[in-house]
Design an enzyme around this catalytic site. Structure first.
Site, mmCIF file in Angstrom:
data_model
loop_
_atom_site.group_PDB
_atom_site.id
_atom_site.type_symbol
_atom_site.label_atom_id
_atom_site.label_comp_id
_atom_site.label_asym_id
_atom_site.label_seq_id
_atom_site.Cartn_x
_atom_site.Cartn_y
_atom_site.Cartn_z
ATOM 1 N NE ARG A 51 -6.285 0.839 -1.921
ATOM 2 C CZ ARG A 51 -5.660 1.438 -0.893
ATOM 3 N NH1 ARG A 51 -4.378 1.244 -0.682
ATOM 4 N NH2 ARG A 51 -6.331 2.253 -0.098
ATOM 5 C CD GLN A 80 -3.949 2.824 6.747
ATOM 6 O OE1 GLN A 80 -4.629 3.232 7.673
ATOM 7 N NE2 GLN A 80 -4.472 2.536 5.567
ATOM 8 C CG ASP A 114 -2.992 8.067 -1.671
ATOM 9 O OD1 ASP A 114 -2.941 8.589 -0.557
ATOM 10 O OD2 ASP A 114 -2.645 6.887 -1.888
ATOM 11 N NE ARG A 166 -0.660 1.596 3.788
ATOM 12 C CZ ARG A 166 0.444 2.296 4.024
ATOM 13 N NH1 ARG A 166 1.601 1.711 4.257
ATOM 14 N NH2 ARG A 166 0.394 3.616 4.038
ATOM 15 N N GLY A 167 0.197 2.422 -0.047
ATOM 16 C CA GLY A 167 0.926 3.692 -0.082
ATOM 17 C C GLY A 167 1.264 4.017 -1.531
ATOM 18 C CB ALA A 168 0.737 7.107 -3.505
ATOM 19 C CG ASN A 172 -2.618 11.758 2.254
ATOM 20 O OD1 ASN A 172 -1.966 10.895 1.654
ATOM 21 N ND2 ASN A 172 -2.460 11.969 3.545
ATOM 22 C CE LYS A 173 -5.555 5.855 4.236
ATOM 23 N NZ LYS A 173 -6.452 4.972 3.450
HETATM 24 O O1 MRU Z 1 -4.850 3.289 2.038
HETATM 25 P P1 MRU Z 1 -3.353 3.447 2.072
HETATM 26 O O2 MRU Z 1 -2.741 2.904 3.292
HETATM 27 O O3 MRU Z 1 -2.701 2.970 0.807
HETATM 28 O O4 MRU Z 1 -3.168 5.029 2.108
HETATM 29 C C1 MRU Z 1 -1.887 5.580 2.042
HETATM 30 C C2 MRU Z 1 -1.881 7.038 2.217
HETATM 31 O O5 MRU Z 1 -2.903 7.685 2.268
HETATM 32 C C3 MRU Z 1 -0.574 7.717 2.220
HETATM 33 O O6 MRU Z 1 -0.621 8.839 3.037
HETATM 34 C C4 MRU Z 1 -0.274 8.145 0.791
HETATM 35 O O7 MRU Z 1 -0.248 7.039 -0.069
HETATM 36 C C5 MRU Z 1 0.970 8.875 0.686
HETATM 37 S S1 MRU Z 1 2.333 7.779 0.917
HETATM 38 C C6 MRU Z 1 3.590 8.537 0.414
#
Ligand code: MRU
Length: 364
Positions: A82, A196, A237, A48-50, A247-248
């Site tokens: 996703r 997270q 993201d 996960r994470g962009a 973002n989250k």
């Molecule tokens: O749902 P996730 O855990 O994939 O969400 C991740 C985030 O929102 C991060 O903050 C985002 O990807 C930036 S990571 C550099």
């Protein structure tokens, strides 16, 4: 243990992931032998994470190609696993384009698969290098905005080495401040519902030796009111052409709080997260996740009772609103820090200029 790696055992190539759903209690690897397994790992947030999603998508194409699966089919499945993090489709597109270009040049499928792997490895390496540069630009910005050091930074979700080929985005800036002796404390939002912040950012912060404190998302307001936050640092993201930042979920309320309390709200993301094809925040597709993530708490060792396999924390049948992300409008964002430099104020023109500059760097 690497967050993601390519391996070639005698049975055939695999992509090995650190299963992030098991952290922080267990460090367990997940071995993906085909693209559908990787799609499932992306959906379940094992990976996960962009930025890391982009790298995983690219390796997914290399895997499909190397194992002789249909690359177009794999590309469609991976890119749509996703919807919000644009990096995923960027990574898939890069590796798939390399594959197709090799075929168009007359190469066989073996040569094309090798080209896809080269593209995936290049993206992985590029992201590691971007982390280093974002950390440098981000700390310089913090020092400029907050002379005197002793930064108290609030962060949300997880943005460190678990989401990157290197040390990450926002977390990499905090880490750089810590190493320079200028981080007083990292405030870590727990990040409901999938935690997270608590599970992953606290894990990374503990390993780094920095001073950090975990808080519930709802406690952030009183922390601002007490004057305990000098800056907010988050990742992204997808950044739309007008500078809107997805973002989250929970990032937007922090931006509103930061504005009210005159605290800088800083977004740290590689240029691959800027999407010139998405005009504004309204055009960003926000992933909606299953309600059971809100109505149940999942603990691997606990008795399983809820429909989603977790312990119910709400009456059975309760409907939940569970967007995975929210969108912060550009006028609430003090600066966007990328590997190519800092955009502040955040305007469509400045972002377009940044993307054009980055394209030139990539081509030359
Ligand atoms: O749902 P996730 O855990 O994939 O969400 C991740 C985030 O929102 C991060 O903050 C985002 O990807 C930036 S990571 C550099």
């Amino acid at each position: 243990m690497a967050v993601i790696r390519w391996e070639e055992p005698p049975e055939g190539p695999v992509v090995v992931l650190l299963d992030q759903t098991r952290l922080p209690t267990e460090e367990v690897e997940l071995v993906c032998t085909d693209a559908p397994a990787l799609v499932e790992a992306i959906r379940s947030l094992a990976v996960r994470g962009a930025p890391l999603l982009g790298i995983a998508g690219a390796y997914g194409i290399a895997l499909a190609a190397a194992r002789g699966f249909d690359v177009d089919e794999a590309a469609a499945a991976l890119a749509s696993a996703r919807p919000t993090a644009v990096n995923l489709s960027v990574g898939v597109r890069r590796a798939a384009s390399a594959y197709r270009a090799a075929l168009a040049k007359g190469g066989d499928t073996g040569a094309a698969a090798a080209a896809a792997l080269v593209a995936a490895r290049a993206l992985h390496q590029q992201d590691a290098e971007a982390s280093v540069r974002m950390a440098g630009h981000g700390l310089a910005l913090l020092d400029e905005l907050l002379p005197g050091g002793g930064h108290r930074i609030l962060t949300h979700c997880n943005t460190g080495s678990l989401v990157s080929g290197g040390e990450g985005t926002a977390f990499a800036v905090a880490l750089q401040a810590h190493r320079a002796g200028r981080l007083r404390r990292l405030w870590v939002d727990e990040t409901r519902p999938l935690l997270q912040g608590a599970r992953l950012t606290a894990y990374e912060a503990a390993r780094s030796g920095m001073a950090y404190t975990l808080l519930t998302d709802n406690a952030a307001g009183s922390l601002f009111a007490a004057g305990e936050v000098d800056a907010v640092l988050i990742g992204a993201d997808r950044i739309a052409a007008d500078g809107s930042v997805a973002n989250k979920v929970g990032s937007y309320p922090l931006a509103v709080l930061a504005r009210y309390h005159h605290v800088p709200f800083i977004v740290v993301a590689p240029v691959t997260t800027v999407d010139p094809e998405t005009p504004d925040g309204a055009a960003i597709e926000v992933e909606q996740r299953p309600g059971f993530e809100v109505t149940e708490v999942t603990a691997p060792q606990a008795p399983v009772t809820g429909a989603g396999g977790g312990i119910p924390v709400a009456p059975l049948g309760t409907q939940a609103y569970n967007p995975a992300f929210d969108v912060t409008p550009p006028d609430l964002v003090t600066a966007i820090v990328t590997e190519e430099g800092v955009v502040s104020p955040v305007t469509a023109e400045a972002l377009a200029e940044l993307c054009a500059r980055s394209r030139q760097v990539t081509i030359s």
